[in-house]
Motif scaffolding. Structure first.
Motif, PDB file in Angstrom:
ATOM      1  N   ASN A   1      18.143  32.666  64.359  1.00  0.00           N
ATOM      2  CA  ASN A   1      18.324  31.570  63.401  1.00  0.00           C
ATOM      3  C   ASN A   1      18.422  32.160  62.001  1.00  0.00           C
TER       4      ASN A   1
ATOM      5  N   GLU B   1      20.422  27.312  74.544  1.00  0.00           N
ATOM      6  CA  GLU B   1      20.793  26.826  73.217  1.00  0.00           C
ATOM      7  C   GLU B   1      19.725  27.252  72.210  1.00  0.00           C
ATOM      8  N   CYS B   2      20.116  27.292  70.930  1.00  0.00           N
ATOM      9  CA  CYS B   2      19.145  27.542  69.879  1.00  0.00           C
ATOM     10  C   CYS B   2      18.237  26.325  69.713  1.00  0.00           C
TER      11      CYS B   2
ATOM     12  N   THR C   1      18.662  23.125  65.062  1.00  0.00           N
ATOM     13  CA  THR C   1      20.017  22.817  65.510  1.00  0.00           C
ATOM     14  C   THR C   1      19.973  21.664  66.514  1.00  0.00           C
ATOM     15  N   HIS C   2      21.172  21.111  66.808  1.00  0.00           N
ATOM     16  CA  HIS C   2      21.215  20.009  67.773  1.00  0.00           C
ATOM     17  C   HIS C   2      21.649  20.466  69.163  1.00  0.00           C
ATOM     18  N   GLY C   3      21.401  21.741  69.498  1.00  0.00           N
ATOM     19  CA  GLY C   3      21.683  22.214  70.845  1.00  0.00           C
ATOM     20  C   GLY C   3      20.918  21.461  71.914  1.00  0.00           C
TER      21      GLY C   3
ATOM     22  N   VAL D   1      25.727  25.563  67.005  1.00  0.00           N
ATOM     23  CA  VAL D   1      25.007  25.725  68.271  1.00  0.00           C
ATOM     24  C   VAL D   1      25.680  26.788  69.152  1.00  0.00           C
TER      25      VAL D   1
ATOM     26  N   ALA E   1      25.895  29.316  72.175  1.00  0.00           N
ATOM     27  CA  ALA E   1      25.282  29.108  73.485  1.00  0.00           C
ATOM     28  C   ALA E   1      25.650  30.225  74.452  1.00  0.00           C
TER      29      ALA E   1
ATOM     30  N   PRO F   1      28.315  20.107  70.386  1.00  0.00           N
ATOM     31  CA  PRO F   1      27.658  19.825  71.666  1.00  0.00           C
ATOM     32  C   PRO F   1      28.563  19.062  72.626  1.00  0.00           C
TER      33      PRO F   1
END
Length: 482
Positions: free
Chosen positions: A72, A244-245, A249-251, A363, A365, A386
């Motif tokens: 991050n 995902e992170c 984040t919105h992962g 995000v 991945a 996403p």
């Protein structure tokens, strides 16, 4: 080339010049991380509307052992921020493009941290191609030229940006563009490491640019910036584990949607019920992300690399909205991000505070199968990130499609809870089912009146141990391997 198979190593990125930079590093014995950094340096030169050293960086690494690790590199709100600064704004929320929307850039420290852990080449080698292209010039790619023109209006807000990026006269596809100021800054970073950015003239110029437009970013914010490695969050889907992170984040939205889809048969991927279920699952996932993080939007670049030793990385950097804050650091050749716009209003878990990281749309991945590397991937395009990941994973992992077929397939994009953009080419029965379910067509989109269906970069291991790679034809990118 947009689709490729290879036996040893592979790169997928958003511009052929970034591919060239990464390939040169790999051929010199550099690691996947070295190659990804060289490509990202180049992307900041050739796609200034999408990323720059004034933005942030996140990465997902899969080590040769199969262990996944997230990085991050997102920046924070200025330490001098106070709630009273919001009194001047509607709903007490930071505007989309304003000095207060500028958070501390994390890209350069992200490069350094990743290189310190995984790099093989000397730091200075990673910048040579980007510096040369910035100084000598490059030909503007077709899609980059289109976006530059669409978002030209952003550049009129700040005199430095206006002069640097030719406000009112955006360069056309194929036109030569030079950025000697950026070359000078990159040389300073090349020679001095992150100190050449965070403790030198670029930090002063960024702080001054923020303050000229009502912000409170200070040189101390640069001096104090740190990124961090962290454990990714994950979800088992069919026979793979997707990583995902973690927030900010919105992962998490991708993982929740995959969990909701786990019981569905994917024999006919384009059956209306499958597509409708995936849209509904994604909607729930995004609503969940809003509650625990904030509202998504943005623009990004992505590079995916796998090297001959099996180290894989998805590296993504971004200035958030196209041309970020619209504010540039004088004499430095780059625009500053506007991630502060990602903060929610007062009282939300994501309301702004001194030194706090905002909600982040980036995000990167990866996925493993049986404890070993399976795929590294990312989809640029803000809220499409996403959504694009989910659609590709459902096709590749759920239905067994090739990555080429999956990336070429038409996509959908939720613009709001009940508003769904549908890309041309979607089967008519699917469109009918989605509209009958109450998803209305948007009257506007993120990209100049059109919805942005994203741009994917993807590398995956095939059953025989070779690699398949793809670079989305919706963008200017390419893929290379050997």
């Amino acid at each position: 080339m947009k689709y490729l198979t290879a036996s040893s190593c592979m790169v997928a990125s958003g511009n052929p010049l970034a591919i060239d930079a990464a390939r040169a590093i790999l051929k010199q014995g550099g690691s996947a991380i070295d190659a990804a950094i060289a490509a990202d340096v180049m992307m900041g030169v050739v796609e200034p509307m999408a990323t720059s050293i004034g933005g942030d960086l996140l990465a997902m690494v899969v080590e040769p052992t199969g262990k996944a690790l997230a990085y991050n590199g997102t920046g924070r709100a200025p330490i001098a921020f106070t709630d009273t600064l919001l009194n001047q704004f509607k709903n007490h929320q930071i505007p989309e493009r304003h000095g207060l929307s500028i958070t501390t850039p994390g890209v350069v420290m992200g490069w350094w941290d990743l290189h310190q852990r995984y790099g093989k080449m000397p730091w200075s080698n990673l910048f040579t191609s980007g510096i040369d292209i910035a100084r000598d010039g490059f030909r503007i790619a077709a899609i980059a030229a289109r976006e530059w023109k669409i978002f030209d209006s952003v550049l009129h807000y700040d005199p430095t940006s206006s002069a640097l990026f030719r406000a009112g006269d955006p360069p056309k596809a194929g036109e030569l563009f030079r950025n000697p100021d950026l070359a000078r800054v990159l040389e300073n970073i090349q020679q001095r490491g992150p100190q050449g950015f965070y403790q030198d003239f670029p930090a002063r110029a960024c702080a001054q640019a923020s303050q000229r437009h009502g912000g409170v970013l200070h040189e101390d914010d640069f001096d104090n910036h740190q990124g961090n490695f962290c454990e990714p969050i994950s979800q088992k889907f069919k026979d793979v584990t997707v990583y995902e992170c973690p927030p900010n984040t919105h992962g998490v939205a991708v993982l929740q949607a995959l969990g909701d889809m786990a019981d569905l048969s994917f024999d006919e991927m384009d059956e209306p019920i499958v597509v409708l279920r995936s849209v509904q699952a994604m909607g729930r996932g995004m609503e969940h992300a809003k509650k625990i993080v904030a509202d998504p939007a943005g623009n990004t670049v992505c590079t995916v690399v796998v090297d001959a030793h099996g180290l894989a990385v998805t590296l993504m950097s971004s200035v958030f909205k196209r041309f970020g804050s619209g504010i540039s650091a004088e004499g430095c050749g780059f625009v500053l991000q506007n991630r502060g716009f990602g903060f929610a209003g007062p009282g939300h878990i994501n309301s702004p505070a001194p030194g706090k990281r905002p909600f982040h749309t980036v995000v990167p991945a990866a996925a493993t199968r049986d404890g070993q590397f399976f795929a590294s991937f990312g989809v640029v395009g803000g809220a499409m990130q996403p959504q694009g990941q989910l659609q590709l994973l459902l096709k590749v992992v759920g239905a067994g499609h090739t990555i080429e077929t999956a990336i070429k397939a038409p996509r959908w994009r939720l613009e709001s809870a009940d508003t769904l953009a549908i890309e041309d080419g979607m089967p008519g029965d699917v469109v009918a089912a989605l509209r009958s379910a109450g998803y209305k067509a948007p009257t506007f989109g993120e990209l100049g009146g059109r919805s942005d269906f994203g741009g994917a970069q993807w590398i995956m291991r095939l059953p025989d141990g070779s690699y398949a790679g793809a670079s989305d034809p919706r963008k200017d990118g390419a893929v290379w391997g050997e």
